[in-house]
Design a protein around this motif. Structure first.
Motif, PDB file in Angstrom:
ATOM      1  N   TYR A  22      10.109 -24.947  -7.765  1.00  0.00           N
ATOM      2  CA  TYR A  22       8.652 -24.408  -7.794  1.00  0.00           C
ATOM      3  C   TYR A  22       8.397 -23.310  -6.830  1.00  0.00           C
ATOM      4  N   LEU A  23       9.522 -23.106  -5.849  1.00  0.00           N
ATOM      5  CA  LEU A  23       9.472 -21.831  -5.136  1.00  0.00           C
ATOM      6  C   LEU A  23      10.270 -20.757  -5.945  1.00  0.00           C
ATOM      7  N   ALA A  24       9.783 -19.413  -5.290  1.00  0.00           N
ATOM      8  CA  ALA A  24      10.582 -18.248  -6.030  1.00  0.00           C
ATOM      9  C   ALA A  24      11.730 -17.980  -5.186  1.00  0.00           C
ATOM     10  N   SER A  25      12.637 -17.483  -5.838  1.00  0.00           N
ATOM     11  CA  SER A  25      13.823 -16.773  -5.278  1.00  0.00           C
ATOM     12  C   SER A  25      13.698 -16.054  -4.111  1.00  0.00           C
ATOM     13  N   PRO A  26      14.650 -16.121  -3.260  1.00  0.00           N
ATOM     14  CA  PRO A  26      14.684 -15.562  -2.004  1.00  0.00           C
ATOM     15  C   PRO A  26      14.794 -14.048  -2.226  1.00  0.00           C
ATOM     16  N   VAL A  27      14.030 -13.321  -1.173  1.00  0.00           N
ATOM     17  CA  VAL A  27      14.405 -12.076  -0.840  1.00  0.00           C
ATOM     18  C   VAL A  27      15.709 -11.791  -0.674  1.00  0.00           C
ATOM     19  N   LYS A  28      16.286 -10.652  -1.375  1.00  0.00           N
ATOM     20  CA  LYS A  28      17.521 -10.326  -1.200  1.00  0.00           C
ATOM     21  C   LYS A  28      18.019  -9.399  -0.134  1.00  0.00           C
ATOM     22  N   GLY A  29      19.132  -9.635   0.596  1.00  0.00           N
ATOM     23  CA  GLY A  29      19.314  -8.646   1.930  1.00  0.00           C
ATOM     24  C   GLY A  29      19.678  -7.485   1.491  1.00  0.00           C
ATOM     25  N   SER A  30      20.222  -7.174   0.314  1.00  0.00           N
ATOM     26  CA  SER A  30      20.602  -5.789  -0.041  1.00  0.00           C
ATOM     27  C   SER A  30      20.792  -5.930  -1.484  1.00  0.00           C
ATOM     28  N   PRO A  31      20.233  -4.487  -2.331  1.00  0.00           N
ATOM     29  CA  PRO A  31      20.072  -3.365  -1.496  1.00  0.00           C
ATOM     30  C   PRO A  31      18.253  -3.613  -0.944  1.00  0.00           C
ATOM     31  N   ASN A  32      18.234  -2.398  -0.173  1.00  0.00           N
ATOM     32  CA  ASN A  32      16.934  -2.570   0.663  1.00  0.00           C
ATOM     33  C   ASN A  32      15.869  -2.439  -0.454  1.00  0.00           C
ATOM     34  N   PRO A  33      14.409  -3.034  -0.058  1.00  0.00           N
ATOM     35  CA  PRO A  33      13.449  -2.793  -1.179  1.00  0.00           C
ATOM     36  C   PRO A  33      12.923  -1.538  -1.120  1.00  0.00           C
ATOM     37  N   PRO A  34      12.730  -1.032  -2.266  1.00  0.00           N
ATOM     38  CA  PRO A  34      12.255   0.531  -2.517  1.00  0.00           C
ATOM     39  C   PRO A  34      10.648   0.618  -2.121  1.00  0.00           C
ATOM     40  N   GLU A  35       9.848  -0.304  -2.069  1.00  0.00           N
ATOM     41  CA  GLU A  35       8.522  -0.348  -1.576  1.00  0.00           C
ATOM     42  C   GLU A  35       8.285   0.176  -0.116  1.00  0.00           C
ATOM     43  N   ILE A  36       7.265   1.238  -0.095  1.00  0.00           N
ATOM     44  CA  ILE A  36       6.813   1.526   1.148  1.00  0.00           C
ATOM     45  C   ILE A  36       5.261   1.165   1.129  1.00  0.00           C
ATOM     46  N   LEU A  37       4.851   0.519   2.221  1.00  0.00           N
ATOM     47  CA  LEU A  37       3.404   0.202   2.265  1.00  0.00           C
ATOM     48  C   LEU A  37       2.646   1.267   2.932  1.00  0.00           C
ATOM     49  N   VAL A  38       1.570   1.757   2.330  1.00  0.00           N
ATOM     50  CA  VAL A  38       0.904   2.786   2.852  1.00  0.00           C
ATOM     51  C   VAL A  38      -0.628   2.592   3.067  1.00  0.00           C
ATOM     52  N   ARG A  39      -1.150   2.750   4.227  1.00  0.00           N
ATOM     53  CA  ARG A  39      -2.480   2.466   4.502  1.00  0.00           C
ATOM     54  C   ARG A  39      -3.363   3.724   5.074  1.00  0.00           C
ATOM     55  N   PRO A  40      -4.058   4.153   3.940  1.00  0.00           N
ATOM     56  CA  PRO A  40      -4.736   5.231   4.097  1.00  0.00           C
ATOM     57  C   PRO A  40      -6.070   5.105   4.942  1.00  0.00           C
ATOM     58  N   SER A  41      -6.622   6.164   5.670  1.00  0.00           N
ATOM     59  CA  SER A  41      -7.968   6.223   6.522  1.00  0.00           C
ATOM     60  C   SER A  41      -8.469   7.427   6.341  1.00  0.00           C
ATOM     61  N   ALA A  42      -9.754   7.373   6.405  1.00  0.00           N
ATOM     62  CA  ALA A  42     -10.511   8.955   6.183  1.00  0.00           C
ATOM     63  C   ALA A  42     -11.685   9.142   7.320  1.00  0.00           C
ATOM     64  N   SER A  43     -11.569  10.544   7.571  1.00  0.00           N
ATOM     65  CA  SER A  43     -12.555  10.704   8.559  1.00  0.00           C
ATOM     66  C   SER A  43     -13.115  11.971   8.441  1.00  0.00           C
ATOM     67  N   ALA A  44     -14.226  12.443   8.752  1.00  0.00           N
ATOM     68  CA  ALA A  44     -15.123  13.658   8.741  1.00  0.00           C
ATOM     69  C   ALA A  44     -14.639  14.733   9.795  1.00  0.00           C
ATOM     70  N   SER A  45     -13.893  14.347  10.529  1.00  0.00           N
ATOM     71  CA  SER A  45     -13.444  15.243  11.780  1.00  0.00           C
ATOM     72  C   SER A  45     -12.019  14.986  12.235  1.00  0.00           C
ATOM     73  N   LEU A  46     -11.482  16.014  12.669  1.00  0.00           N
ATOM     74  CA  LEU A  46      -9.764  15.824  12.771  1.00  0.00           C
ATOM     75  C   LEU A  46      -9.636  14.751  13.889  1.00  0.00           C
ATOM     76  N   GLY A  47     -10.509  14.484  14.798  1.00  0.00           N
ATOM     77  CA  GLY A  47     -10.414  13.411  16.037  1.00  0.00           C
ATOM     78  C   GLY A  47     -10.732  12.149  15.410  1.00  0.00           C
ATOM     79  N   GLY A  48     -11.405  11.959  14.454  1.00  0.00           N
ATOM     80  CA  GLY A  48     -11.705  10.910  14.034  1.00  0.00           C
ATOM     81  C   GLY A  48     -13.279  10.495  14.568  1.00  0.00           C
ATOM     82  N   PRO A  49     -13.569   9.219  14.660  1.00  0.00           N
ATOM     83  CA  PRO A  49     -12.976   7.996  14.100  1.00  0.00           C
ATOM     84  C   PRO A  49     -12.668   7.769  12.554  1.00  0.00           C
ATOM     85  N   SER A  50     -11.670   7.308  12.233  1.00  0.00           N
ATOM     86  CA  SER A  50     -11.241   6.925  10.868  1.00  0.00           C
ATOM     87  C   SER A  50     -11.570   5.534  10.415  1.00  0.00           C
ATOM     88  N   THR A  51     -11.776   5.373   8.935  1.00  0.00           N
ATOM     89  CA  THR A  51     -12.274   4.227   8.699  1.00  0.00           C
ATOM     90  C   THR A  51     -11.309   3.908   7.364  1.00  0.00           C
TER      91      THR A  51
END
Length: 532
Positions: free
Chosen positions: A453-482
């Motif tokens: 019932y449980l999924a196969s394990p994450v493999k140790g190699s090769p490395n996963p290709p995914e990169i997590l990206v978290r975007p934030s936006a601001s109306a000024s260079l110094g922030g604050p960003s949301t």
């Protein structure tokens, strides 16, 4: 549905406590990760043709990084791992399934150096060549285990060995962890070779057994939750907008599937179950880990009592009663989000929590016992995977949590909503109807509908290709960003996020890997860039 069942069942206060999903949930267990149980599952089997069976899953040694060589993640030979079943409603185990592990190096000497100056030394790795279901000759370590059945009290009852139905051996093999695809070209075929049919003492019925590495099935936005519930998309935001903190983590799963008639007693169709791990020194066993209901030791039991809870038994849970009848988590949530209008329930003692965690729910899975354990009504048919509701009984799916627990039940969101009063009248729970969430969702589609019932394990190699990206936006260079929600088009390799309103638009990207951007442009109200 659950609210109606609870309202009918709670006629008096029966104070006892609940347990925990336990990724490093108590101070002492952090020093013994091999004995740390992370999650426990109990459900009527929903593999087609297996509805007259019950599956029990105890996951140990959490937070495994797939690349964690060269030793990887062996369980402790100086410990006992146990799954307990109460089938007569007295909060004491009637059946205990006891696992003991042995790790045996094969020894492989590799000659190094020329004639006259040659040394033969052991190699430092798990295997010296590819390993398949048909050929394990390149492995350098064997991990084996025994499984015994104890009837009656676990410390005084006689242990009856459980044997492999094919051949009668009482020694089973745990497949090695998923080092990578070069060592294990077909890991699923290799691991599946160690799914056993087992002969059960005192009956001609058969069960199934698997012990091995699996992907951690628990889905939670762990870091933000423990950072003062700092959910980046708001604890009232989308249920699927945040990252699963355990996305790339593995566990070691002990999985049993047993005939329902073998587990139930004379007290009706409801059974209770939990798991423990104990250190063994000579003839002495010292319990250091205990788990059944999810999340309670992590977020309900107070810091000074967490180790004591892990060493306790369900029959003695009265000592922890105040943590359930007067829980601190709702008060903390109000302190953090009171300015936004969030209010904790005002009904004390919290009788609404007792049926879920302590006594079972009348008309669903109450069995007369008082103590923390998962309770399963084995007479309720399993819901096929494609029809399972991840909010379980709250969504009308009586085969789900808190009637046992399936891998696809979203117990984090359910727990947040229940502690904030989802089962109370609105007059006693001002925020009880709010859809609290950690933002990391799970459902039955994440998992196979076949044993184990449980999924196969994450493999140790090769490395996963995914990169997590978290975007934030601001109306000024110094922030604050949301934080903002973006999108990625793999065809054009472009990331796109909505531009802030106003004359200026600044976007920042936080990623968990190296990222190079080019061709940045603003068009149609979005800022986009190409990922190189």
């Amino acid at each position: 549905m659950l609210k109606r069942l609870l309202t009918a069942s709670i006629v008096a206060l029966c104070p006892v406590v609940a347990s925990a999903s336990s990724h490093r949930e108590a101070p002492l267990i952090t020093a013994s990760p091999k004995l740390d149980c992370s999650d426990f599952y109990l459900f009527n089997s929903y593999e087609p043709g297996r509805s007259n069976h019950v599956t029990l899953v105890a996951n140990y040694l959490p937070l495994q990084d797939a690349y964690g060589g060269p030793n990887y993640f062996q369980l402790d030979p100086d410990a006992v791992y146990e799954i307990h079943v109460d089938n007569n409603g007295d909060a004491v185990e009637d059946l205990t399934f006891r696992f003991r592990f042995t790790n045996t190096p094969r020894g492989f000497g590799l000659p190094v150096g020329p004639e006259g100056n040659r040394r033969t030394n052991d190699v430092p790795v798990l295997a010296v060549g590819p390993v398949t279901a048909a050929d394990q000759g390149a492995l350098l370590v064997d991990q084996t285990y025994t499984l015994g059945l104890v009837r009656g009290p676990r410390r005084t009852g006689a242990v009856t060995p459980i044997a492999n139905a094919a051949g009668g051996s009482t020694t089973f093999t745990k497949p090695q962890d998923f080092v990578g695809t070069k060592t294990f070209p077909d890991y699923d075929a290799y691991a599946n070779a160690y799914i056993y049919e087992i002969a059960l003492p005192g009956t001609d019925r058969r069960g199934r057994l698997f012990v091995g590495q699996r992907k951690d099935p628990f889905v939670v936005n762990l870091g933000e939750t423990f950072d003062l519930i700092n959910i980046s998309t708001s604890p009232l935001g989308p249920e699927d907008a945040n990252r699963d903190s355990l996305r790339y983590k593995n566990v070691t799963a002990l999985v049993l599937e047993l005939p329902t008639e073998f587990l139930v007693g004379t007290n009706g169709p409801v059974i209770g179950a939990w798991t423990t791990a104990s250190r063994v020194s000579g003839e002495t066993s010292t319990q250091v880990s205990r788990l059944s209901m999810p999340l309670v030791n992590e977020v309900v039991i107070g810091l000074r009592d967490k180790d004591r809870f892990n060493a306790s038994e369900p029959k003695d849970d009265l000592q922890f009663a105040d943590y359930v009848t007067h829980p601190t988590l709702p008060a903390i949530i109000e302190l953090l989000y009171g300015a936004a209008g969030v209010r904790a329930p005002i009904s004390f003692p919290r009788n609404d929590l007792l049926g879920v965690f302590v006594t079972g729910v009348a008309g669903l899975n109450a069995n007369g016992s008082i103590g923390e354990m998962q309770r399963l009504n084995t007479s309720i048919p399993p819901t096929p995977r494609e029809r399972q509701a991840n909010m379980g009984v709250l969504a009308g799916d009586l085969a789900g949590f808190p009637n046992g627990r399936r891998p696809g039940d979203d117990v984090v969101d359910m727990a947040l909503r229940v502690v904030m009063g989802a089962l109370l009248p609105a007059t006693n729970a001002p925020s009880g109807t709010l859809p609290f969430t950690d933002g990391a969702t799970v459902n039955a589609s994440f998992f196979p509908d076949r044993f184990p019932y449980l999924a196969s394990p994450v493999k140790g190699s090769p490395n996963p290709p995914e990169i997590l990206v978290r975007p934030s936006a601001s109306a000024s260079l110094g922030g604050p960003s949301t934080p903002v929600t973006g999108s990625y088009d793999p065809a054009t390799r472009r990331i796109s996020v909505p531009a802030p309103s106003g004359g200026n638009a600044f976007i920042s990207l936080e990623s968990d890997g190296k990222l190079r951007l080019s061709q940045v442009r603003l068009e149609d109200g979005n800022i986009s860039a190409r990922v190189e």
